[in-house]
Enzyme design. Structure first.
Site, PDB file in Angstrom:
ATOM      1  N   LYS A 109       0.824  -1.217   0.000  1.00  0.00           N
ATOM      2  CA  LYS A 109       0.000   0.000   0.000  1.00  0.00           C
ATOM      3  C   LYS A 109       0.852   1.257   0.000  1.00  0.00           C
ATOM      4  O   LYS A 109       0.485   2.251  -0.634  1.00  0.00           O
ATOM      5  CB  LYS A 109      -0.968  -0.006   1.187  1.00  0.00           C
ATOM      6  CG  LYS A 109      -2.080  -1.022   1.001  1.00  0.00           C
ATOM      7  CD  LYS A 109      -3.264  -0.750   1.905  1.00  0.00           C
ATOM      8  CE  LYS A 109      -4.400  -1.714   1.591  1.00  0.00           C
ATOM      9  NZ  LYS A 109      -5.546  -1.539   2.495  1.00  0.00           N
ATOM     10  N   LYS A 196      -7.330 -10.917 -10.017  1.00  0.00           N
ATOM     11  CA  LYS A 196      -8.485 -11.077  -9.134  1.00  0.00           C
ATOM     12  C   LYS A 196      -9.487  -9.950  -9.362  1.00  0.00           C
ATOM     13  O   LYS A 196      -9.094  -8.818  -9.632  1.00  0.00           O
ATOM     14  CB  LYS A 196      -7.987 -10.990  -7.675  1.00  0.00           C
ATOM     15  CG  LYS A 196      -8.441 -12.131  -6.803  1.00  0.00           C
ATOM     16  CD  LYS A 196      -7.755 -12.106  -5.445  1.00  0.00           C
ATOM     17  CE  LYS A 196      -8.342 -11.050  -4.512  1.00  0.00           C
ATOM     18  NZ  LYS A 196      -7.816 -11.159  -3.137  1.00  0.00           N
ATOM     19  N   LYS A 199     -11.916  -3.832  -6.951  1.00  0.00           N
ATOM     20  CA  LYS A 199     -12.402  -2.494  -7.212  1.00  0.00           C
ATOM     21  C   LYS A 199     -11.261  -1.554  -7.576  1.00  0.00           C
ATOM     22  O   LYS A 199     -11.417  -0.649  -8.396  1.00  0.00           O
ATOM     23  CB  LYS A 199     -13.125  -1.957  -5.973  1.00  0.00           C
ATOM     24  CG  LYS A 199     -13.816  -0.660  -6.295  1.00  0.00           C
ATOM     25  CD  LYS A 199     -14.641  -0.086  -5.202  1.00  0.00           C
ATOM     26  CE  LYS A 199     -15.177   1.245  -5.701  1.00  0.00           C
ATOM     27  NZ  LYS A 199     -15.581   2.137  -4.645  1.00  0.00           N
TER      28      LYS A 199
END
Ligand code: TRP
Length: 330
Positions: A109, A196, A199
């Site tokens: 992240k 995968k 969003k």
């Protein structure tokens, strides 16, 4: 009954990957365990966000989960139980800097933020995120935590934190939470079936669980079936994904008959897509109806979830009272 706890961030959308990978399983677990499920809004403050949007998304996720069949008495909003944050602090004092630096999600992240902007702001909140997650789990004495494999490292950290706390204060106070990896269908992006469903990849890459029929049909129609990198004689990732959707929805009749066509070399992709779209619409429509019913009673449902959060908070307060005593606070 054993305690189960899990949680989801209020991302604003619930897609098929979330549903088949997590939420459907959470609904089923409610029959066999004492389940507690959180919409973790504190966690969503760790990446850049908009305040009004966070509040809206939190309620949206609450309504989505209820529409899927999560029982309101099992559901809480994390920020309505501020004890999570107090326990976060206490657990942070038995967590080492070194173990947090090894968390791969933090690396991913923070890299993601720096990719967009090399001087990006990376907060202490993002770094300490797994400690808050440990607090979520330990505060309700969870025996089992249904999560995806991507959360394995965070779960292991939660167990280490529990153990260190117990050692340091000389009593077996915290339960050691075990992950519950249930075999769930892996749903891939319709636009890039090598990844995968997610969003964060963008709109084309996920199918909203509450999308209207037109949109679902369009997205399935334009799903990638041939990525050009499939070895001869193997089923392409995109075609596999459509079969997996049929299986996930429990439409084994269509799955098996189309699979027989495939094996006979007579599968028409258009027939597979039509079956997948019909099957999804049949899954989604009743969910949409339930969501509309809940939304028609928006205020009453919100009150109900505030009340269930308050009831769940009492369990958290009980734990915190004991913890404060153990760690020497006045
Ligand atoms: N980190 C989890 C995720 O990204 C969400 C989460 C927060 C969670 N607290 C939790 C999951 C406690 C399980 C238990 O999916």
């Amino acid at each position: 009954m054993k305690n189960v706890l899990s949680a989801i961030q209020p991302t604003g959308d619930l897609h098929l990957g979330n549903y088949f990978g997590a939420v459907q399983n959470w609904v089923r677990l409610q029959d066999s365990y004492k389940c507690t499920y959180g919409v973790v809004d504190y966690h969503s403050m760790t990446m850049p966000y908009d305040a009004a949007q966070l509040r809206e998304n939190t309620w949206k996720m609450v309504f989505y989960l209820l529409a899927c069949g999560i029982k309101p008495e099992n559901l809480f909003i994390q920020s309505l139980v501020p004890e999570h944050v107090e326990l976060n602090w206490i657990l942070g004092c038995v967590t080492s800097y070194g173990e947090l630096t090894r968390m791969t999600q933090f690396k991913d992240k923070s890299d993601q933020l720096r990719e967009k902007d090399k001087d990006a702001f990376v907060s202490l909140g993002l770094f300490a995120y797994p400690v808050l997650q440990a607090a979520d789990i330990l505060i309700y004495r969870a025996d089992y935590v249904p999560v995806g494999k991507d959360q394995e490292q965070h779960l292991e950290l939660s167990r280490n934190i529990a153990q260190r706390f117990n050692n340091q204060f000389g009593q077996e106070y915290f339960v050691h939470p075990e992950p519950l990896f249930t075999e769930t269908p892996k749903i891939l992006s319709p636009a890039d079936p090598n990844r995968k469903m997610s969003k964060s990849l963008g709109e084309k890459h996920y199918i909203n669980l509450f999308a209207d029929e037109d949109r679902v049909r369009k997205q399935i129609k334009s799903a990638v079936t041939d990525t050009g990198d499939t070895p001869a004689g193997e089923m392409s990732a995109g075609v596999k994904n459509l079969f997996e959707l049929l299986r996930a929805c429990g439409n084994m009749d269509a799955h098996n008959s189309l699979m027989a066509d495939y094996q006979a070399g007579a599968l028409r992709y258009s027939a597979l897509k039509e079956a997948a779209a019909d099957t999804l619409v049949a899954l989604i429509n009743p969910l949409r109806e339930r969501l509309a019913d809940l939304q028609a009673n928006e205020k009453a449902i919100q009150e109900q979830v505030r009340a269930s959060s308050a009831a769940i908070r009492q369990r958290a307060q009980q734990t915190l009272g004991e913890v404060r005593e153990i760690v020497g606070l006045v």
